[in-house]
Design an enzyme around this catalytic site. Structure first.
Site, PDB file in Angstrom:
ATOM      1  N   THR A  42       0.808  -1.218   0.000  1.00 23.18           N
ATOM      2  CA  THR A  42       0.000   0.000   0.000  1.00 23.18           C
ATOM      3  C   THR A  42       0.845   1.274   0.000  1.00 23.18           C
ATOM      4  OG1 THR A  42      -1.490   1.325   1.369  1.00 23.18           O
ATOM      5  CG2 THR A  42      -0.174  -0.286   2.527  1.00 23.18           C
ATOM      6  N   GLU A  84       0.222   3.612   1.745  1.00 20.82           N
ATOM      7  CA  GLU A  84       0.247   4.032   3.159  1.00 20.82           C
ATOM      8  C   GLU A  84       1.630   3.845   3.784  1.00 20.82           C
ATOM      9  OE1 GLU A  84      -1.969   5.268   5.406  1.00 20.82           O
ATOM     10  OE2 GLU A  84      -3.762   5.330   4.159  1.00 20.82           O
ATOM     11  N   TYR A 140      -1.901  -0.391  10.269  1.00 15.42           N
ATOM     12  CA  TYR A 140      -2.116  -1.064   8.983  1.00 15.42           C
ATOM     13  C   TYR A 140      -0.862  -0.928   8.114  1.00 15.42           C
ATOM     14  CZ  TYR A 140      -3.773  -1.438   4.121  1.00 15.42           C
ATOM     15  OH  TYR A 140      -3.905  -1.750   2.792  1.00 15.42           O
ATOM     16  N   LYS A 197       1.811  -3.794   6.747  1.00 10.94           N
ATOM     17  CA  LYS A 197       2.080  -3.984   5.315  1.00 10.94           C
ATOM     18  C   LYS A 197       3.558  -3.760   5.000  1.00 10.94           C
ATOM     19  CE  LYS A 197      -1.927  -4.870   3.261  1.00 10.94           C
ATOM     20  NZ  LYS A 197      -2.162  -5.897   2.249  1.00 10.94           N
TER      21      LYS A 197
END
Ligand code: NDP
Ligand code: GDP
Length: 341
Positions: A128, A130, A152, A156
């Site tokens: 991601t 992110e 999160y 990841k």
């Protein structure tokens, strides 16, 4: 030879798009699905029964089941899409998020290695944007330093590095797709785009009075999930494994998203006030339709997100086909049809 693919997270948004793409290309597709899953991929794909589509019940935390499925299926390609994919939820359930997103990925890598499938099975890992978090660099590319801002993203990032590690240590074909936000008519309404398109339609039709949102100034690089599924597939068709940023290169605020979606149903939004007092007003009637609710704010917000997909364009020949405006139109159109039913 018919290719065989295994998709984890097949019931999710991306699982739906990639399974359709692979079935259309003639693959035999196996999907891992939780017994508790309420989503029926057959409904999303509008395929009542496809003889090339098979399901296996499994949870990503269950290593022994994963290894048995991979042994039985012996896939050419694995698409690891299963995840606790909500940033908001990850603040509440950080350990659970890590178990699925980080250790789940490790389970797949270990299974491939243990079964001696390093030269046969290629793995796509759904990473991601992110992971760039509060990056000091904009737009972000494959060389931008990672500064994750939520559990999160941290989970990841573990998955990203363990994939790189297995690729380098065991010469496995593993690719990280560093994907920025991508949406579609089947995006759950726990994500802001679908929450907005559904609300615009429901407000227009008189089923809802107001829409409550969090940070209206947050900006994201929003693309169409169908385009991102194509990028996943392209990565696994290259001669060498590598990592790619998948993004549109354009950014829009949550406020922009509201304006576009409401315009699609014939409502012009005007804004008044600032911060928590900001309100979105129906320019035609003066009614307040959008308000800010602090419960939708995150403890910490990743900064401006915009990806630079140049490497994917040059090496994969990948370009996003659907732009932001077309994406919003597609989602609103679908929500209008759902309200008709
Ligand atoms: P979804 O949330 O729509 O789908 C997640 C899938 O994972 C569902 O099929 C869900 O199954 C499954 N899943 C969740 N927990 C488990 C578990 N413990 N064991 C087995 N399966 C599980 O995500 P998307 O399709 O939007 O995203 C796909 C992947 O891409 C995810 O890894 C996500 O983190 C990543 N990603 C997505 C982006 C986006 O904007 N969409 C951006 C960047 C990365 P169930 O039906 O049972 O809930
Ligand atoms: P994310 O980027 O994976 O977290 O995807 P989301 O769709 O959940 O959130 C995108 C952005 O919208 C984030 O910056 C959120 O803070 C912002 N946002 C503002 N209001 C809301 C809301 O009501 N719900 C969600 N999910 N996000 C919101």
């Amino acid at each position: 030879m018919t290719k065989v693919a295994l998709i984890t997270g097949i019931t999710g948004q991306d699982g739906t798009y990639i399974s359709k793409l692979l079935l259309d290309k003639g693959y035999v597709v196996h999907g891992i699905k939780r017994e508790s899953s309420t989503t029926r991929i057959e409904d999303n794909n509008k395929e009542k029964k496809n003889v090339n589509l098979h399901f296996h019940f499994c949870d990503m935390t269950d290593y022994s089941k994963i290894i048995r499925i991979i042994q039985d299926v012996c896939p050419d390609e694995i698409y690891n899409l299963a995840a606790q994919s909500s940033v908001h939820t990850s603040f509440d359930r950080p350990e659970y998020t890590a178990e699925i997103n980080s250790l789940g990925t490790l389970h797949l890598l270990e299974a491939i290695r243990t079964l001696g499938l390093e030269k046969k099975t290629k793995l796509f890992q759904a990473c991601t944007g992110e992971i760039f978090g509060n990056s000091l660099e904009t737009p972000q590319n494959e060389n931008t330093p990672f500064r994750p801002q939520n559990p999160y993203a941290v989970s990841k990032l573990y998955a990203y590095w363990i994939c790189v590690n297995y690729r380098e240590a065991y010469d496995m074909f593993v690719c990280n797709g560093i994907m920025f936000n991508h949406e579609s008519p089947i995006r759950p309404d726990s994500f802001v785009t679908r929450k907005i398109t559904k609300a615009a339609v429901r407000i227009k039709k008189g089923f809802q009075e107001k829409l409550y949102l969090g940070n209206l100034n947050a900006k994201r690089d929003w693309g169409f999930a169908g385009d991102y599924a194509e990028a996943m597939w392209l990565m696994l068709q290259q001669d060498k494994p590598d990592d790619y940023v998948i993004a549109t290169g354009e950014t829009h605020s949550v406020k922009d998203m509201v304006e576009f979606a409401f315009r699609e149903v014939g409502i012009e939004i005007e804004w008044e006030g600032e911060g928590l007092d900001k309100k979105g007003i129906n320019a035609g009637t003066g009614e307040v339709l959008i308000e800010v609710d602090p419960q939708f704010y995150r403890p910490i917000e990743s900064s401006l997100f915009v990806g630079n997909p140049s490497k994917a364009r040059e090496k994969l020949g990948w370009v996003p086909r659907v732009n932001f405006e077309e994406l919003v139109k597609m989602m609103v159109k679908n929500d209008l049809e759902l309200v008709k039913c």
